[in-house]
Design a protein around this motif. Structure first.
Motif, PDB file in Angstrom:
ATOM      1  N   TYR A 190       0.828  -1.205   0.000  1.00 28.63           N
ATOM      2  CA  TYR A 190       0.000   0.000   0.000  1.00 28.63           C
ATOM      3  C   TYR A 190       0.859   1.250   0.000  1.00 28.63           C
ATOM      4  N   TYR A 233      -1.081  12.257   0.429  1.00 24.54           N
ATOM      5  CA  TYR A 233      -1.943  13.144   1.199  1.00 24.54           C
ATOM      6  C   TYR A 233      -1.472  14.574   1.005  1.00 24.54           C
ATOM      7  N   GLN A 260      -1.774  18.389   3.122  1.00 26.94           N
ATOM      8  CA  GLN A 260      -2.129  18.961   4.417  1.00 26.94           C
ATOM      9  C   GLN A 260      -2.207  20.467   4.282  1.00 26.94           C
ATOM     10  N   LEU A 274      -5.182  16.724   7.151  1.00 25.78           N
ATOM     11  CA  LEU A 274      -4.719  15.815   6.102  1.00 25.78           C
ATOM     12  C   LEU A 274      -5.896  15.335   5.271  1.00 25.78           C
ATOM     13  N   LEU A 292       1.330  21.202   1.609  1.00 27.08           N
ATOM     14  CA  LEU A 292       2.349  20.285   2.108  1.00 27.08           C
ATOM     15  C   LEU A 292       1.880  18.873   1.770  1.00 27.08           C
ATOM     16  N   PHE A 322       2.415  14.675   1.663  1.00 26.36           N
ATOM     17  CA  PHE A 322       3.038  13.527   2.295  1.00 26.36           C
ATOM     18  C   PHE A 322       2.724  12.264   1.514  1.00 26.36           C
ATOM     19  N   ASP A 357      -2.095  -1.481   8.078  1.00 27.92           N
ATOM     20  CA  ASP A 357      -1.238  -1.618   9.252  1.00 27.92           C
ATOM     21  C   ASP A 357      -0.654  -0.232   9.551  1.00 27.92           C
ATOM     22  N   GLU A 358       0.271  -0.168  10.460  1.00 23.21           N
ATOM     23  CA  GLU A 358       0.986   1.070  10.762  1.00 23.21           C
ATOM     24  C   GLU A 358       1.540   1.675   9.476  1.00 23.21           C
ATOM     25  N   GLN A 359       1.306   2.982   9.282  1.00 25.25           N
ATOM     26  CA  GLN A 359       1.819   3.645   8.084  1.00 25.25           C
ATOM     27  C   GLN A 359       3.173   4.280   8.369  1.00 25.25           C
ATOM     28  N   PHE A 404       5.492   7.346   6.987  1.00 26.67           N
ATOM     29  CA  PHE A 404       5.346   8.576   6.218  1.00 26.67           C
ATOM     30  C   PHE A 404       6.688   9.099   5.726  1.00 26.67           C
ATOM     31  N   HIS A 409      -6.925   4.884  13.292  1.00 23.54           N
ATOM     32  CA  HIS A 409      -5.494   5.119  13.420  1.00 23.54           C
ATOM     33  C   HIS A 409      -5.225   6.387  14.215  1.00 23.54           C
ATOM     34  N   LEU A 415      -2.113   9.149  14.846  1.00 23.78           N
ATOM     35  CA  LEU A 415      -0.840   9.631  14.321  1.00 23.78           C
ATOM     36  C   LEU A 415      -0.331  10.775  15.178  1.00 23.78           C
ATOM     37  N   ILE A 461       5.520  12.986  10.464  1.00 26.84           N
ATOM     38  CA  ILE A 461       4.354  12.244  10.958  1.00 26.84           C
ATOM     39  C   ILE A 461       4.757  10.813  11.280  1.00 26.84           C
ATOM     40  N   SER A 516       3.151   7.073  12.882  1.00 24.84           N
ATOM     41  CA  SER A 516       1.979   6.299  13.248  1.00 24.84           C
ATOM     42  C   SER A 516       2.147   5.782  14.665  1.00 24.84           C
ATOM     43  N   PHE A 572      -0.781   4.172  16.671  1.00 27.03           N
ATOM     44  CA  PHE A 572      -1.606   2.990  16.887  1.00 27.03           C
ATOM     45  C   PHE A 572      -2.530   2.750  15.703  1.00 27.03           C
ATOM     46  N   MET A 573      -2.844   1.469  15.504  1.00 24.91           N
ATOM     47  CA  MET A 573      -3.953   1.054  14.662  1.00 24.91           C
ATOM     48  C   MET A 573      -4.846   0.188  15.543  1.00 24.91           C
ATOM     49  N   ILE A 614      -3.398  13.206  15.588  1.00 21.15           N
ATOM     50  CA  ILE A 614      -4.407  13.114  14.537  1.00 21.15           C
ATOM     51  C   ILE A 614      -5.010  11.720  14.549  1.00 21.15           C
ATOM     52  N   GLU A 623     -10.737   4.296   8.948  1.00 18.60           N
ATOM     53  CA  GLU A 623     -10.967   3.494   7.737  1.00 18.60           C
ATOM     54  C   GLU A 623     -12.410   3.005   7.845  1.00 18.60           C
ATOM     55  N   PHE A 634      -9.558  11.806   7.879  1.00 11.90           N
ATOM     56  CA  PHE A 634      -8.797  12.328   9.002  1.00 11.90           C
ATOM     57  C   PHE A 634      -9.591  13.331   9.828  1.00 11.90           C
ATOM     58  N   GLY A 635      -9.319  13.354  11.136  1.00 13.23           N
ATOM     59  CA  GLY A 635      -9.729  14.473  11.961  1.00 13.23           C
ATOM     60  C   GLY A 635      -8.768  15.637  11.727  1.00 13.23           C
TER      61      GLY A 635
END
Lengths: 117, 110
Positions: free
Chosen positions: A31, A35, A37, A43, A88, A90, A104-106, A108, B33, B35, B43, B45, B47-48, B86, B90, B100-101
């Motif tokens: 994946y 994005y 921002q 974002l 900006l 990302f 999963d955890e991304q 960046f 998620h 961030l 940025i 991450s 937790f998921m 943030i 999903e 996103f918030g």
């Protein structure tokens, strides 16, 4: 070292001059995503890709193109940049979990600050 | 339209305080998620979550699926925790697409 790289980090350009922002990851992630921002808007997802040759629109795809010809690279193309694309940017990558394709955890990239005059 | 709301928008705390940041979403999700965006812009991450609770060091994230709500807690806060936090959802049926918030700006002072 596991990382996502973006180039350039900073770019000032003029309206209508085509540009490409590159993104590359070395973690063999399926994946990848782009994005933008903006102050007050947070974002927002532009495009994402769940594998080679598979791309999908995010919430703000207008004015952007992407391609995923190789697993490690996911360039963002602005064919005719306009001032409202000053932002900006990302890039991120991730493994996909399970048959639902949950992220999963991304990881960046460091961001690309684009100014379109 | 699927939305994500965070509160508070800004938060100032003294070192050592227990901090809670809230995130609400509108319909069913497959994952939530959290961030962290450092003052320099990077940025990371944190937790998921798809259910329950996760802990990493002084950070704890919880999710209540029935109430459509998640919280991020920071115990024994420290100035190095100062950042924008943030949350991103999903939504079910649109896995891999994130909403996103707008983020919570946290400042921890000595």
């Amino acid at each position: 070292e596991a990382q996502v790289t973006q180039n350039p980090r900073y770019l000032i350009t003029v309206t209508g001059k085509k540009l490409t922002v590159t993104c590359s990851q070395n973690m063999n992630h399926e994946y990848m995503s782009w994005y933008r921002q903006d102050p007050g808007l947070g974002l927002r997802q532009i495009y994402y890709s769940m594998n080679v040759e598979v791309t999908d629109k995010g919430d703000v795809p207008e004015g952007y193109k992407v391609s995923r010809k190789e697993k490690r690279n996911f360039p963002l193309i602005l064919e005719s940049p306009s001032p409202n694309q000053t932002s900006l940017y990302f890039c991120a990558s991730s493994l996909l979990l399970g048959f639902m394709g949950t992220l999963d955890e991304q990881f960046f990239g460091p961001g690309t600050r684009l100014t379109v005059l | 339209k699927n939305e994500v709301e965070q509160s508070p928008q800004n938060l100032t705390a003294q070192e050592g305080e227990f901090i809670t940041i809230n995130c609400s979403y509108s319909v069913g999700i497959s994952a939530l998620h959290w961030l962290q965006q450092h003052p320099g812009g990077g940025i990371v991450s944190l937790f998921m979550l798809s259910s329950g609770k996760k802990k990493h060091g002084r950070l704890i994230a919880t999710i209540n699926i029935q109430e459509k709500h998640s919280s991020l807690h920071i115990t024994a806060s420290h100035p190095r925790d100062s950042a924008v936090y943030i949350c991103a959802a999903e939504y079910t049926g649109t896995a891999s697409k994130l909403t996103f918030g707008t983020g919570t700006r946290l400042q921890v002072t000595l």
